[in-house]
Motif scaffolding. Structure first.
Motif, short mmCIF file in Angstrom:
data_model
loop_
_atom_site.label_atom_id
_atom_site.label_comp_id
_atom_site.label_asym_id
_atom_site.label_seq_id
_atom_site.Cartn_x
_atom_site.Cartn_y
_atom_site.Cartn_z
N GLY A 155 -5.92 38.21 38.61
CA GLY A 155 -5.07 39.25 39.17
C GLY A 155 -4.06 39.74 38.16
N GLU A 156 -3.16 40.57 38.63
CA GLU A 156 -2.12 41.16 37.81
C GLU A 156 -0.78 40.95 38.50
N ILE A 157 0.25 40.67 37.70
CA ILE A 157 1.56 40.39 38.27
C ILE A 157 2.65 40.89 37.33
N MET A 158 3.78 41.26 37.90
CA MET A 158 4.93 41.63 37.10
C MET A 158 5.64 40.36 36.64
N VAL A 159 5.97 40.31 35.37
CA VAL A 159 6.66 39.16 34.79
C VAL A 159 8.03 39.62 34.32
N VAL A 160 9.05 38.88 34.67
CA VAL A 160 10.40 39.13 34.18
C VAL A 160 10.73 38.01 33.21
N ALA A 213 13.85 51.13 33.42
CA ALA A 213 15.09 50.56 33.94
C ALA A 213 15.07 49.03 33.92
N ARG A 214 13.88 48.43 33.76
CA ARG A 214 13.72 46.96 33.68
C ARG A 214 13.14 46.60 32.32
N PRO A 215 13.93 46.61 31.26
CA PRO A 215 13.39 46.32 29.93
C PRO A 215 12.93 44.87 29.77
N ASP A 216 13.18 44.03 30.76
CA ASP A 216 12.79 42.63 30.69
C ASP A 216 11.52 42.33 31.50
N ALA A 217 10.80 43.38 31.95
CA ALA A 217 9.64 43.17 32.81
C ALA A 217 8.39 43.85 32.25
N TYR A 218 7.25 43.19 32.46
CA TYR A 218 5.96 43.73 32.04
C TYR A 218 4.88 43.22 32.98
N LEU A 219 3.69 43.81 32.90
CA LEU A 219 2.54 43.36 33.70
C LEU A 219 1.72 42.37 32.90
N LEU A 220 1.19 41.38 33.58
CA LEU A 220 0.34 40.37 32.95
C LEU A 220 -0.93 40.22 33.77
N ARG A 221 -2.09 40.23 33.12
CA ARG A 221 -3.40 40.04 33.76
C ARG A 221 -4.02 38.75 33.24
N ASP A 222 -4.52 37.93 34.17
CA ASP A 222 -5.14 36.67 33.73
C ASP A 222 -6.57 36.48 34.23
N ARG A 279 13.27 36.25 30.05
CA ARG A 279 14.62 36.14 29.50
C ARG A 279 14.60 36.46 28.01
N GLY A 280 13.42 36.40 27.42
CA GLY A 280 13.29 36.65 25.99
C GLY A 280 12.80 38.06 25.71
N GLU A 281 12.29 38.25 24.50
CA GLU A 281 11.75 39.53 24.11
C GLU A 281 10.41 39.77 24.80
N LEU A 282 10.11 41.05 25.04
CA LEU A 282 8.81 41.38 25.62
C LEU A 282 7.73 41.13 24.58
N PRO A 283 6.61 40.55 25.00
CA PRO A 283 5.49 40.40 24.06
C PRO A 283 4.86 41.76 23.80
N ALA A 284 4.12 41.89 22.73
CA ALA A 284 3.44 43.14 22.40
C ALA A 284 2.37 43.43 23.44
N GLN A 285 2.21 44.70 23.81
CA GLN A 285 1.19 45.09 24.79
C GLN A 285 -0.18 44.74 24.23
N ASP A 286 -1.09 44.33 25.12
CA ASP A 286 -2.47 43.93 24.80
C ASP A 286 -2.54 42.68 23.94
N VAL A 327 -1.15 40.88 28.12
CA VAL A 327 0.07 41.62 28.41
C VAL A 327 -0.27 43.09 28.61
N GLY A 328 0.19 43.62 29.73
CA GLY A 328 0.00 45.04 30.02
C GLY A 328 1.24 45.83 29.65
N ARG A 329 1.37 46.98 30.21
CA ARG A 329 2.47 47.88 29.91
C ARG A 329 3.79 47.37 30.49
N ALA A 330 4.87 47.90 29.93
CA ALA A 330 6.19 47.63 30.50
C ALA A 330 6.22 48.25 31.88
N VAL A 331 6.86 47.60 32.82
CA VAL A 331 6.83 48.04 34.22
C VAL A 331 7.69 49.26 34.46
N ASP A 332 8.92 49.25 33.98
CA ASP A 332 9.87 50.31 34.32
C ASP A 332 10.92 50.38 33.21
#
Length: 93
Positions: free
Chosen positions: A78-83, A66-75, A85-92, A59-64
């Motif tokens: 690559g890296e992708i923005m994830v939206v 204004a979008r509290p339901d979105a974060y970056l994920l690296r696998d 419905r639940g709570e954001l996971p802890a960064q890293d 899990v990377g940083r929160a994206v924006d």
């Protein structure tokens, strides 16, 4: 008549080696089973629109703010923005 016998420690070592190889193969296969790789989504994004997918990665940083339901994920692919419905996971995590 010659009798053929196996040394018990040789059989034990072979059995342990085979069990370890099997366990490793299962573990490696099981980690990826059921998860979609980021590169698969980026290669054909239209085929994932409106679909729920399972991702696994760091899990990377929160994206924006204004979008509290979105974060970056690296696998690793690559890296992708994830939206979510639940709570954001802890960064890293």
């Amino acid at each position: 008549m010659t009798r053929r016998t196996h040394h018990p420690s040789l059989i034990t070592h072979q059995a342990v080696a085979m069990a370890l190889a099997l366990a490793t193969a299962i573990a490696l296969t099981g980690c990826a089973a059921g998860y979609t790789r980021v590169r698969e989504i980026k290669a054909a994004p239209d085929s994932f629109i409106g679909k729920e997918v399972r991702l696994q990665g760091a899990v990377g940083r929160a994206v924006d703010p204004a979008r509290p339901d979105a974060y970056l994920l690296r696998d690793g692919s690559g890296e992708i923005m994830v939206v979510t419905r639940g709570e954001l996971p802890a960064q890293d995590s």
